[in-house]
Design a protein around this motif. Sequence first.
Motif, PDB file in Angstrom:
ATOM      1  N   TRP A  33       0.842  -1.306   0.058  1.00  0.00           N
ATOM      2  CA  TRP A  33      -0.069   0.111  -0.084  1.00  0.00           C
ATOM      3  C   TRP A  33       0.908   1.281   0.131  1.00  0.00           C
ATOM      4  O   TRP A  33       0.555   2.369  -0.215  1.00  0.00           O
ATOM      5  CB  TRP A  33      -0.811   0.074   1.245  1.00  0.00           C
ATOM      6  N   ALA A  34       2.205   1.247   0.147  1.00  0.00           N
ATOM      7  CA  ALA A  34       3.020   2.494   0.184  1.00  0.00           C
ATOM      8  C   ALA A  34       2.778   3.064  -1.176  1.00  0.00           C
ATOM      9  O   ALA A  34       3.248   4.270  -1.094  1.00  0.00           O
ATOM     10  CB  ALA A  34       4.343   1.905   0.548  1.00  0.00           C
ATOM     11  N   ALA A  35       2.650   2.518  -2.240  1.00  0.00           N
ATOM     12  CA  ALA A  35       2.744   3.087  -3.574  1.00  0.00           C
ATOM     13  C   ALA A  35       1.648   4.060  -3.623  1.00  0.00           C
ATOM     14  O   ALA A  35       1.749   5.149  -4.325  1.00  0.00           O
ATOM     15  CB  ALA A  35       2.296   2.208  -4.527  1.00  0.00           C
ATOM     16  N   ASP A  36       0.573   4.138  -2.772  1.00  0.00           N
ATOM     17  CA  ASP A  36      -0.285   5.064  -2.569  1.00  0.00           C
ATOM     18  C   ASP A  36       0.221   6.318  -2.033  1.00  0.00           C
ATOM     19  O   ASP A  36      -0.533   7.511  -1.947  1.00  0.00           O
ATOM     20  CB  ASP A  36      -1.608   4.547  -1.746  1.00  0.00           C
ATOM     21  N   PHE A  37       1.165   6.304  -1.147  1.00  0.00           N
ATOM     22  CA  PHE A  37       1.645   7.487  -0.451  1.00  0.00           C
ATOM     23  C   PHE A  37       3.209   7.558  -0.720  1.00  0.00           C
ATOM     24  O   PHE A  37       3.964   7.293   0.269  1.00  0.00           O
ATOM     25  CB  PHE A  37       1.365   7.334   0.938  1.00  0.00           C
ATOM     26  N   PRO A  38       3.456   7.793  -1.935  1.00  0.00           N
ATOM     27  CA  PRO A  38       5.117   7.918  -2.354  1.00  0.00           C
ATOM     28  C   PRO A  38       5.834   8.793  -1.611  1.00  0.00           C
ATOM     29  O   PRO A  38       5.420   9.942  -1.215  1.00  0.00           O
ATOM     30  CB  PRO A  38       4.892   7.890  -3.565  1.00  0.00           C
ATOM     31  N   VAL A  39       6.964   8.393  -0.925  1.00  0.00           N
ATOM     32  CA  VAL A  39       7.887   9.243  -0.268  1.00  0.00           C
ATOM     33  C   VAL A  39       9.176   9.281  -0.898  1.00  0.00           C
ATOM     34  O   VAL A  39       9.830   8.164  -1.062  1.00  0.00           O
ATOM     35  CB  VAL A  39       7.977   8.712   1.353  1.00  0.00           C
TER      36      VAL A  39
END
Length: 384
Positions: free
Chosen positions: A315-321
Amino acid sequence: MGLDDRDALVTLRTAIDPDELISDVYTRWFALDISVRDLFPPDLAHQRAAFAKALSWLLGEIIEQRAEEPVAFLAQLGRDHRKYGVTQLHYNGLQTALLGALAHHFSDRWDHALAGTARDVVELIVGVMRGAADAEKGPPYRDAEVIDHIRATRDVSIVRLQLDQPLFYHPGQYVTVEVPQWPRRWRFLTPSIPADRGGAIEFHIRSVTGGMVSTAIIGETRIGDRWRLSNPHGGLHVDRDGGDVLMVAGSSGLAPLRTLIMDLSRFAENPRVHLFFGGRYPCDLYDLNTLWQIASTNPWLSVTPVSEFSTNPPWAADFPVTDPPRGLHVRQSGLLPEVVTRYGSWSDRQILISGGSAMIAATKAALVAKGADPQRIQHDPVVD
């Protein structure tokens, strides 16, 4: 003997139960003045627990003949309760309700000594709170408008507001905040930038499991929402003459330490500051770019990113850092307390810890076990 009657004080302390004594206090208070009920949230469980904890601590301090902290605490409580709309008349009802609840609880042994001690304790509580509230002339709160809301990660939001009137606070202090989704349910938040004369203020909010207010802020905050902020509290600080500094931040616990670092950057010379910024996954280290920008022009600052896991979840792809440019320490993997103490005891440092209550407790315990002086460890009240 009143406040000097240790046995009576110990007896009173045994009654402090949120579901019995404190519940009775509120029932009596609301019966005396129905308008008081509107000052509190519908669910009083958290309020009763906080009241019981504070009253138990207060009696413990009086038993040990320590007066300075209880009086300062009660004075701050009185000043702070102005934000709820508590008036001088409300204190009359509180005094009657609290004394009545204690008399009812101890009805089988309510003798002259116990009654006198209870009366003196209640008069101390109400008197100090009432006097401090009456002496405070500034506004009890500030109103502000949301001007930006950034979902930094799945669990963390950055909310920027414009205050109607500037609010002065020392770097590292916190405020309580009321949001429109949950009226009368105030939550502790710490500004992530130093006080601004123009009224700008920013918060980093982490969603707490089961936390109604934090969940609503992250999921429902919209530009144009109106928030209410209390006056500041807390004493988290860096003594620029007190030696080098260790800072440990978990997730949005970065906010007060970030503010302190930004304030320190005003000075040409500072003690060395080493910040460990931790999250569960690499993507949780949402503000590394800001930290890199500060560190790149302030050689006294070192930053070590830490993540419990070395890779991100799907799910990290939805909130790229975006990873910051080279210049920070290599990211470490592991639990934050373990990583920090790999480097030693840090016993020569001022130590500031900020984050969730479990992280604060674990980090403090690990540092003390390594030899750090607990008297040099600072953290805010452990409230998630």
